[in-house]
Design a protein around this motif. Structure first.
Motif, short mmCIF file in Angstrom:
data_model
loop_
_atom_site.label_atom_id
_atom_site.label_comp_id
_atom_site.label_asym_id
_atom_site.label_seq_id
_atom_site.Cartn_x
_atom_site.Cartn_y
_atom_site.Cartn_z
N THR A 1 -4.99 -6.51 0.86
CA THR A 1 -4.88 -5.05 0.73
C THR A 1 -5.70 -4.56 -0.46
N ASN B 1 -8.88 -2.18 -0.26
CA ASN B 1 -8.52 -0.88 -0.83
C ASN B 1 -7.72 -0.05 0.17
N THR C 1 4.88 -2.77 -7.85
CA THR C 1 4.54 -2.88 -6.43
C THR C 1 4.47 -4.34 -6.01
N LEU D 1 -5.97 2.92 -2.87
CA LEU D 1 -5.08 2.32 -3.85
C LEU D 1 -5.49 2.74 -5.27
N ALA E 1 0.83 -1.21 0.00
CA ALA E 1 0.00 0.00 0.00
C ALA E 1 0.86 1.26 0.00
N ASN F 1 2.34 1.82 -3.43
CA ASN F 1 1.33 2.21 -4.41
C ASN F 1 0.77 3.60 -4.14
N VAL F 2 0.54 3.94 -2.88
CA VAL F 2 -0.13 5.20 -2.53
C VAL F 2 0.88 6.33 -2.32
N PHE G 1 -4.34 -1.73 -9.05
CA PHE G 1 -4.00 -2.55 -7.89
C PHE G 1 -5.26 -3.19 -7.31
N LYS G 2 -6.32 -2.41 -7.20
CA LYS G 2 -7.56 -2.93 -6.61
C LYS G 2 -8.13 -4.10 -7.41
#
Length: 389
Positions: A304, A308, A108, A161, A95, A98-99, A165-166
């Protein structure tokens, strides 16, 4: 030729169909059906809706992936108490990458998976090469990894995210793909079961009746089709469930059809004998723990993505669910016994209990009590069966 056939038939009769229903797996499946019926009655039929079953299998995928890795550890005669914290830490790192750092899904995930292997190898190194008991090593790692997670996130949830990714945790496969999986499941099971039967007959090993093997293949086909119909009736085949099944298929093959898998069973059955026969025990321990770290990374990514967010609470007590799944599925904590299929069935039991009690709004403390008692009873039954033998 005629004599060979008569010998095979005689062996089939000696084994008998009556023993089929005495197997531990049959008992577990019957118990699972009973649990589903109970929760269906208690929830007014809501438990068996396609929407809830889809959610149930999605929830099961996390525990199932961890249990697949854990069963290899248990077969070795070891334990891993850190997989829950490893899941949480690696999910949190994914996370953050990615974030906070803006990495897309693929880099990631690659970084997270590599870190999973490193973390698993860390545990394996201390156990294999420094002779520290696995209970102590993984207990220490459980605390260390959870502390690192809290430290790097500042105790905060990391979200939201990116869409790519989600997808890993929330998307579904096309409905037609599910039917392809059914065909592959039937063809694969027929190849493995009938091939195994042929090899046993070739080496004069007792086999079950042909009707039994055919019924197993048919049952796999029916169950696979039923699962696909249920999932397609909602939105399709969830990606996390598909990933879990692929991992299960690959590692089931590794455990039963490769030299590495047979050596893992040999080490768990008698470590001294395995060492004296020339098996590199330390290397196998290191590889197995590295594999567990990799699977914990996969589970962390999927959890994750599904939530989200990266949460400091992610993976708490997940190691207990994984261990309980393996024991329920027939793995022995003494080592040398267990299977990937059994671990998945155990994961289904644990997920069903979690899901059913959540639907009933059962207080959290009761959920802990019930799951603890399930683990206790499963271990007791395992010990009792060994004492009888």
């Amino acid at each position: 030729m005629q004599l060979s056939k008569s010998v095979s038939s005689e062996k089939e009769r000696k084994i008998g169909l009556g023993n089929i229903f005495k197997s531990k797996m049959a008992t577990i499946l019957i118990a699972t059906v009973a649990i589903w019926i109970l929760f269906t009655v208690l929830t007014g039929g809501n438990f068996l809706t396609t929407r809830n079953l889809s959610n149930l299998f999605r929830q099961m995928s996390i525990t199932g992936i961890l249990a697949i890795g854990m069963v290899f550890v248990i077969i070795l005669g070891e334990i891993d108490l850190s997989v829950g914290s490893t899941l949480g830490l690696l999910g949190g790192i994914a996370a953050i990458l990615n974030v906070w750092f803006g990495l897309s899904a693929i880099p990631t995930m690659v970084i997270t998976l590599l870190l999973g292997i490193v973390i698993g190898a860390w545990n394996g190194y201390w156990i294999a090469f420094r002779n520290v008991p696995s209970f102590i090593v993984t207990l220490a790692s459980m605390l260390v990894f959870r502390g690192i997670l809290i430290g790097i996130t500042g105790g905060n949830t990391v979200a939201p995210l990116t869409a790519d990714f989600k997808t890993m945790g929330q998307a579904y496969l096309p409905t037609a793909f599910g039917y392809v999986l059914v065909v592959l499941a039937v063809a694969g099971s027929a190849y493995l079961i009938l091939g195994n039967r042929k090899n046993k007959i070739k080496y004069n090993i007792e086999v079950k009746p042909m009707a039994f093997d055919v019924s197993i293949i048919a049952a796999i086909g029916i169950l696979s089709l039923g699962l696909v119909l249920i999932l397609n009736d909602y939105q399709g085949f969830p990606i996390p469930v598909f990933i879990m099944l692929v991992i299960a298929l690959v590692l089931s093959f590794v455990g039963t059809k490769t030299i590495f898998g047979r050596r893992v069973y040999g080490i768990g059955g008698n470590r001294d004998a395995a060492r004296l026969s020339g098996i590199n025990v330390k290397k196998h321990i290191l590889v197995v723990y590295s594999m567990v770290g990799l699977l914990a990374a996969v589970a962390g990514i999927l959890l994750t993505a599904r939530l989200n967010a990266g949460s400091v609470a992610a993976g708490q007590n997940a190691e207990l669910d994984a261990i309980a799944s393996c024991v329920i599925g027939g793995a022995s904590l003494a080592g040398g016994t267990g299977s990937v299929v059994g671990a998945l069935v155990g994961a289904l039991v644990m997920a069903s209990v979690d899901n059913g009690m959540s639907m009933m709004n059962t207080p959290t403390f009761w959920q802990y009590i019930v799951k603890g008692l399930i683990l206790l009873i499963a271990v007791w039954l395992d010990i009792s069966s060994k004492n009888k033998k």
